[in-house]
Design a protein around this motif. Structure first.
Motif, mmCIF file in Angstrom:
data_model
loop_
_atom_site.group_PDB
_atom_site.id
_atom_site.type_symbol
_atom_site.label_atom_id
_atom_site.label_comp_id
_atom_site.label_asym_id
_atom_site.label_seq_id
_atom_site.Cartn_x
_atom_site.Cartn_y
_atom_site.Cartn_z
ATOM 1 N N GLN A 35 0.854 -1.190 0.000
ATOM 2 C CA GLN A 35 0.000 0.000 0.000
ATOM 3 C C GLN A 35 0.891 1.241 0.000
ATOM 4 O OE1 GLN A 35 -3.390 -0.109 -0.052
ATOM 5 N NE2 GLN A 35 -3.468 2.106 -0.215
ATOM 6 N N ALA A 36 0.620 2.185 -0.897
ATOM 7 C CA ALA A 36 1.398 3.431 -0.942
ATOM 8 C C ALA A 36 1.196 4.207 0.357
ATOM 9 C CB ALA A 36 0.962 4.278 -2.137
ATOM 10 N N ASN A 37 2.246 4.863 0.813
ATOM 11 C CA ASN A 37 2.201 5.635 2.051
ATOM 12 C C ASN A 37 2.151 7.122 1.727
ATOM 13 O OD1 ASN A 37 2.490 3.315 3.740
ATOM 14 N ND2 ASN A 37 4.646 3.263 3.167
ATOM 15 N N TYR A 38 0.955 7.652 1.569
ATOM 16 C CA TYR A 38 0.781 9.076 1.310
ATOM 17 C C TYR A 38 0.609 9.804 2.634
ATOM 18 C CZ TYR A 38 0.134 8.043 -3.633
ATOM 19 O OH TYR A 38 0.319 7.646 -4.930
ATOM 20 N N PRO A 39 1.041 11.077 2.718
ATOM 21 C CA PRO A 39 0.861 11.831 3.957
ATOM 22 C C PRO A 39 -0.621 12.039 4.283
ATOM 23 C CG PRO A 39 2.094 13.113 2.320
ATOM 24 C CD PRO A 39 1.715 11.827 1.685
ATOM 25 N N SER A 40 -0.902 12.216 5.542
ATOM 26 C CA SER A 40 -2.263 12.484 5.982
ATOM 27 C C SER A 40 -2.803 13.721 5.268
ATOM 28 C CB SER A 40 -2.267 12.713 7.498
ATOM 29 O OG SER A 40 -3.566 12.999 7.939
ATOM 30 N N GLY A 41 -4.013 13.629 4.783
ATOM 31 C CA GLY A 41 -4.623 14.754 4.086
ATOM 32 C C GLY A 41 -4.309 14.815 2.600
ATOM 33 N N PRO A 46 -5.869 6.121 -2.957
ATOM 34 C CA PRO A 46 -5.125 4.985 -2.410
ATOM 35 C C PRO A 46 -4.790 3.969 -3.506
ATOM 36 C CG PRO A 46 -6.968 5.523 -0.997
ATOM 37 C CD PRO A 46 -7.135 6.342 -2.248
ATOM 38 N N CYS A 47 -3.597 3.404 -3.404
ATOM 39 C CA CYS A 47 -3.139 2.437 -4.400
ATOM 40 C C CYS A 47 -1.943 1.686 -3.829
ATOM 41 C CB CYS A 47 -2.751 3.142 -5.704
ATOM 42 S SG CYS A 47 -1.366 4.282 -5.534
ATOM 43 N N SER A 48 -1.422 0.748 -4.599
ATOM 44 C CA SER A 48 -0.226 0.013 -4.179
ATOM 45 C C SER A 48 1.008 0.901 -4.374
ATOM 46 C CB SER A 48 -0.072 -1.267 -5.008
ATOM 47 O OG SER A 48 0.278 -0.934 -6.343
ATOM 48 N N GLY A 49 2.100 0.503 -3.764
ATOM 49 C CA GLY A 49 3.356 1.216 -3.968
ATOM 50 C C GLY A 49 3.806 1.172 -5.419
ATOM 51 N N ALA A 52 1.765 3.716 -7.250
ATOM 52 C CA ALA A 52 2.214 5.065 -6.890
ATOM 53 C C ALA A 52 3.513 5.399 -7.616
ATOM 54 C CB ALA A 52 2.407 5.171 -5.378
ATOM 55 N N TYR A 53 4.415 4.431 -7.719
ATOM 56 C CA TYR A 53 5.670 4.675 -8.431
ATOM 57 C C TYR A 53 5.415 4.912 -9.917
ATOM 58 C CZ TYR A 53 10.525 4.570 -9.720
ATOM 59 O OH TYR A 53 11.755 4.930 -10.213
ATOM 60 N N ALA A 54 4.449 4.202 -10.484
ATOM 61 C CA ALA A 54 4.091 4.413 -11.894
ATOM 62 C C ALA A 54 3.571 5.834 -12.091
ATOM 63 C CB ALA A 54 3.061 3.391 -12.341
ATOM 64 N N ARG A 55 2.778 6.342 -11.157
ATOM 65 C CA ARG A 55 2.290 7.728 -11.234
ATOM 66 C C ARG A 55 3.468 8.698 -11.221
ATOM 67 N NH1 ARG A 55 -2.308 7.679 -6.504
ATOM 68 N NH2 ARG A 55 -3.668 6.116 -7.451
ATOM 69 N N TYR A 56 4.353 8.501 -10.244
ATOM 70 C CA TYR A 56 5.540 9.349 -10.121
ATOM 71 C C TYR A 56 6.391 9.277 -11.389
ATOM 72 C CZ TYR A 56 10.466 10.031 -9.077
ATOM 73 O OH TYR A 56 11.788 10.398 -9.145
ATOM 74 N N SER A 57 6.549 8.065 -11.924
ATOM 75 C CA SER A 57 7.419 7.851 -13.083
ATOM 76 C C SER A 57 6.967 8.633 -14.312
ATOM 77 C CB SER A 57 7.496 6.370 -13.437
ATOM 78 O OG SER A 57 8.158 5.671 -12.409
#
Length: 96
Positions: A35-41, A46-49, A52-57
């Motif tokens: 599970q990706a660890n996004y900051p509160s707020g 929500p998604c897997s790590g 999340a890396y694919a989004r960042y990439s």
């Protein structure tokens, strides 16, 4: 193994010492959380790590290409030859 992030001082020293016309290849050893660890707020969905890396990439790759860089190699990390016994990675990425 925690991620390694250079300090401003380290980046400054690197920039001063590295010849401007020398290509740089960055090694990324990637391990994805279930599970990706996004900051509160955060407004991120929500998604897997891995997701999340694919989004960042998508953003990171556009910036890399914008300065003439490219992905040199991306592959599955099967087994580490030299690493702590309990260390493993999901993917290896080389970016020039």
């Amino acid at each position: 193994m925690p991620s390694l992030n250079p300090s401003r001082e380290q980046m400054r020293a690197f920039a001063e010492a590295m010849p401007a016309d020398t290509p740089i290849v960055m090694l990324n050893l990637l391990r994805f959380s279930p599970q990706a660890n996004y900051p509160s707020g955060s407004d991120e969905t929500p998604c897997s790590g891995r997701e999340a890396y694919a989004r960042y990439s998508r953003t990171a790759l556009a910036k890399v290409r914008g300065v003439g860089g490219e992905v040199q190699w991306l592959g599955t990390a099967h087994v580490a030859v030299i690493a702590p016994n309990d260390e493993h990675w999901d993917q290896v990425l080389l970016v020039r």
